[in-house]
Design a protein around this motif. Sequence first.
Motif, PDB file in Angstrom:
ATOM      1  N   THR A 157      87.409 -34.924  27.589  1.00 62.08           N
ATOM      2  CA  THR A 157      86.703 -34.860  28.862  1.00 62.08           C
ATOM      3  C   THR A 157      85.984 -36.184  29.094  1.00 62.08           C
ATOM      4  O   THR A 157      85.994 -37.075  28.246  1.00 62.08           O
ATOM      5  CB  THR A 157      85.649 -33.743  28.848  1.00 62.08           C
ATOM      6  N   MET A 158      85.334 -36.307  30.251  1.00 64.29           N
ATOM      7  CA  MET A 158      84.397 -37.405  30.494  1.00 64.29           C
ATOM      8  C   MET A 158      82.989 -36.836  30.415  1.00 64.29           C
ATOM      9  O   MET A 158      82.702 -35.790  31.018  1.00 64.29           O
ATOM     10  CB  MET A 158      84.638 -38.062  31.853  1.00 64.29           C
ATOM     11  N   VAL A 159      82.122 -37.500  29.694  1.00 67.18           N
ATOM     12  CA  VAL A 159      80.823 -36.924  29.374  1.00 67.18           C
ATOM     13  C   VAL A 159      80.003 -36.604  30.625  1.00 67.18           C
ATOM     14  O   VAL A 159      79.304 -35.591  30.669  1.00 67.18           O
ATOM     15  CB  VAL A 159      80.048 -37.846  28.401  1.00 67.18           C
ATOM     16  N   GLU A 207      78.997 -28.356  18.781  1.00 64.17           N
ATOM     17  CA  GLU A 207      79.305 -29.750  18.449  1.00 64.17           C
ATOM     18  C   GLU A 207      80.775 -30.078  18.696  1.00 64.17           C
ATOM     19  O   GLU A 207      81.106 -31.169  19.175  1.00 64.17           O
ATOM     20  CB  GLU A 207      78.933 -30.028  16.994  1.00 64.17           C
ATOM     21  N   ARG A 208      81.652 -29.147  18.397  1.00 68.04           N
ATOM     22  CA  ARG A 208      83.077 -29.393  18.630  1.00 68.04           C
ATOM     23  C   ARG A 208      83.360 -29.597  20.114  1.00 68.04           C
ATOM     24  O   ARG A 208      84.163 -30.462  20.488  1.00 68.04           O
ATOM     25  CB  ARG A 208      83.886 -28.220  18.083  1.00 68.04           C
ATOM     26  N   ASP A 209      82.714 -28.814  20.940  1.00 63.36           N
ATOM     27  CA  ASP A 209      82.908 -28.960  22.384  1.00 63.36           C
ATOM     28  C   ASP A 209      82.363 -30.304  22.875  1.00 63.36           C
ATOM     29  O   ASP A 209      83.021 -31.004  23.644  1.00 63.36           O
ATOM     30  CB  ASP A 209      82.209 -27.814  23.117  1.00 63.36           C
ATOM     31  N   ARG A 210      81.192 -30.695  22.433  1.00 65.36           N
ATOM     32  CA  ARG A 210      80.602 -31.965  22.861  1.00 65.36           C
ATOM     33  C   ARG A 210      81.461 -33.150  22.433  1.00 65.36           C
ATOM     34  O   ARG A 210      81.563 -34.149  23.154  1.00 65.36           O
ATOM     35  CB  ARG A 210      79.199 -32.108  22.272  1.00 65.36           C
ATOM     36  N   ALA A 211      82.068 -33.029  21.249  1.00 64.18           N
ATOM     37  CA  ALA A 211      82.863 -34.134  20.715  1.00 64.18           C
ATOM     38  C   ALA A 211      84.094 -34.432  21.562  1.00 64.18           C
ATOM     39  O   ALA A 211      84.672 -35.519  21.452  1.00 64.18           O
ATOM     40  CB  ALA A 211      83.281 -33.809  19.285  1.00 64.18           C
TER      41      ALA A 211
END
Length: 466
Positions: free
Chosen positions: A415-417, A426-430
């Motif tokens: 994704t784009m942050v 954490e896995r999703d944010r990464a």
Amino acid sequence: MTAIHHNTPDLFALSDIHGPVLRPDDEGYADEVTGFNLAARHTPDVVVGATGTDDVVAAMRWAAATGTPVTVQATGHGANFPVDNGLLISTARMTDVRIDPAEGTATVAAGAKWRQVLDAAAPHGCAALTGTSTDIGVIGYTLGGGLPCLGRTYGYAADRVRSFQVVTPDGILRETDASHEPDLFWALRGGKGNVGVVTSVTFELLPLTRLVGGGIYCAGEDAEPLLRAWADWTPTVPAQMCTAFSLLRLPPLPTIPEPLRGRFWSRVAVAWTGDPDEGERLLAPLREAAPVVFDTVTEMDYTDVDQIYTEPENPLPARESCALLRELTPDAVSAFLAQAGPAAPAEYPLLLVGLRHMGGQLSRPAAVEDAICARDANYLLETVGVLAVAEAAALIETATATLHAAMAPYGTGRTMVNIHGRPGDERDRARAWTPEVYARLRRTKATYDPANLLRHGHTVTPVAAA
């Protein structure tokens, strides 16, 4: 000042701050913590309305001394994650914009919006790499990489940053650029707010005053021929042509202008920096693909760039998401339309479902390495849902997850942050970075924020190098 509840440390240590220092029971607290996106209702233990760099330094030193987690907000457009404790620093009062015509740069304070930059730069024949709305804050947009309306032509906004002034969580004010603390400079361009609170940024401007922009609007029922034509057309156009296809299901609200209000639309938004006549020739296949209801594409001043995407002007509670796509094959188009097209239920909960054409300069490496991880994408899938009723959140999440699953075979997995939406575990944010960049970002955060004071929003956890 009386003691703060929730065991918040004594605020006398913040007495040197020039702006307001407010707790939940104080008058003005609600206004200070509320941002543009009303979906996230912040309730920090204390909010500081910073008036300048000195206020940010004092607030960060207090946070470091007391171990208080810190969140930063300028406009609150990206407020996808509610903050329920700690310190919120509002930079909305820090709006200074200085243009250096000789250098072709702008130096912009932490709370300035892109509209203020455009208005200051225009008299000098210059423009800046704004996104789809000039109401968005410069700093948060740039820290996430900054996907401009003219990105295919000029690249990411972060690519043009010369330097940052930033207060790191130890309360130290630092100046960073490609030669000074390069790891910090790297992390601030695409790594979001993980390593410090930026108080100002200096970036290059564009020698640009005019462009061709607007939208080609067809009925939503004609989405398939318009989208298939657009998907076939995008690989053939030069980098000066920046477009996005969108499905818009607009409610009958008075804040939405006629004739858009209360209707289902398919639209191609257009931004073209080349010769106007050449742009008209290139757009002909799109105008012939389906009956055009109205067409706003015209030559305009760059300061009128908001007319291209017509983003909402008033605060609203919204949920957004995105996914980066490698390709848009005929099967991908079919999968997209099967989920969000005219055959979707009448009560389909997503206000906007769009596909942005990437590539061009967005695919080229930055002159100075940064943390942006979207250069291998040719398209960006984005969605927006509005939380108009209590049941909307679950409906939006279900529709979004189903659409993303259908498009996953065509994606990069990332994704784009800035448009990621509400961050999960954490896995999703990464997913906003490659594994290599994510690991480096965690190491850099361990250098500048080992106590993880900047832990709210789309942040990463620090980890020391082996």
